[in-house]
Write an enzyme that holds these catalytic residues in place. Structure first.
Site: not given
Ligand code: HPA
Length: 274
Positions: A60, A84, A112, A210-211, A246
């Site tokens: 980022h 987070y 993503a 998560m966003s 990741h």
């Molecule tokens: N879970 C949560 N957040 C994510 C995922 C996932 O599988 N892939 C990319 N961001």
């Protein structure tokens, strides 16, 4: 949320960039490359902007990029803030408020996400039809400043049906397959357990990340229209017999980069011509 701080940051940015951006973009993990496509770019690192939080996640860049995308005045967040990371929801959503103050009416939010819908494949793009806030709180909790929005915002069209229809037409013109579905926002930073993924599917979720949820809640509070696009970077936990990491997320976004860029640029061009 301190309105004076929002105005202060916006005034600082207006001095640094005098054109009027008409579209705001939030670029998710691995999708920041879109910011590099902006021409006549003026890049302003977050740490120069008064009261802006500073990003910590790898991949980022952490800057606002103003300029022309396909000939349309835009401002893009290259790097977003995640709950987070330890930022309050106020911090996570501060840039959205600043964008509104800059005059942005339309926001394109990207991320993503893990595919929960088993008919999805890694590399698919998904237009977000709706979301489920599973983050355990809401960024609008606290006193409401009516200069920014109403106390009880309507969320029946969190993601604009009109913008989604346009985005679907563009996909079909480009001969691109796009999925549609419900995004579930979790706090992270752990990926889900397989049981949580089954729960999310049973609750109607198609993708999990998560966003996005806090930013979209605040965008709707301020009255912006939102288009949301998820890049399905992996199948969510338990669907395939393999662990998640990741690197895989970044690898997949890297693979779909070209079509993602083409798609978002075509959408921006269409919005600019309206
Ligand atoms: N879970 C949560 N957040 C994510 C995922 C996932 O599988 N892939 C990319 N961001």
């Amino acid at each position: 949320m301190d309105y004076e701080k929002i105005q202060n940051a916006a005034n600082f940015l207006k001095k640094r960039y005098q054109e009027q951006p008409i579209i705001g973009l939030i670029l998710g993990s691995g999708l920041g490359v879109l910011g590099d496509e902006i021409e006549e770019a003026v890049k302003i690192p977050y740490n120069e902007i008064p009261d802006f939080p500073v990003s910590t996640v790898e991949g980022h860049a952490g800057q606002l990029v103003f300029g022309l995308l396909n000939g349309v005045q835009v401002v893009a967040m290259q790097g977003r803030f995640h709950y987070y990371e330890g930022y309050s929801f106020d911090k996570v959503t501060f840039p959205v408020r600043v964008m509104k103050e800059l005059g942005i009416q339309q926001l394109i939010v990207t991320n993503a996400a893990g595919g929960v819908n088993e008919s999805f494949s890694p590399g698919d793009l998904m237009l977000i039809t709706d979301h489920i806030n599973n983050m355990g709180s809401n960024p609008l909790i606290g006193p409401n400043d009516s200069r920014m929005g109403v106390r009880f915002p309507d969320m029946s069209e969190a993601y604009s049906a009109d913008l989604r229809k346009m985005a679907k037409e563009i996909a079909s013109n480009l001969n691109m397959k796009v999925q549609e579905g419900v995004y579930v926002g979790n706090t992270g930073p752990t990926y889900e357990t397989p049981a949580e993924v089954r729960m999310i599917r049973n609750l109607g979720g198609d993708a999990v990340g998560m966003s996005t949820v806090p930013e979209v809640i605040v965008a709707r509070h301020t009255g912006m229209s939102v288009l949301g696009i998820s890049c399905i970077s992996n199948m969510a936990a338990g669907i395939l017999d393999q662990p998640l990491n990741h690197e895989e997320v970044i690898e997949t976004t890297e693979k779909v980069k070209a079509s993602f860029l083409q798609y978002v640029k075509a959408i921006v061009a269409e919005l600019g011509s309206r």
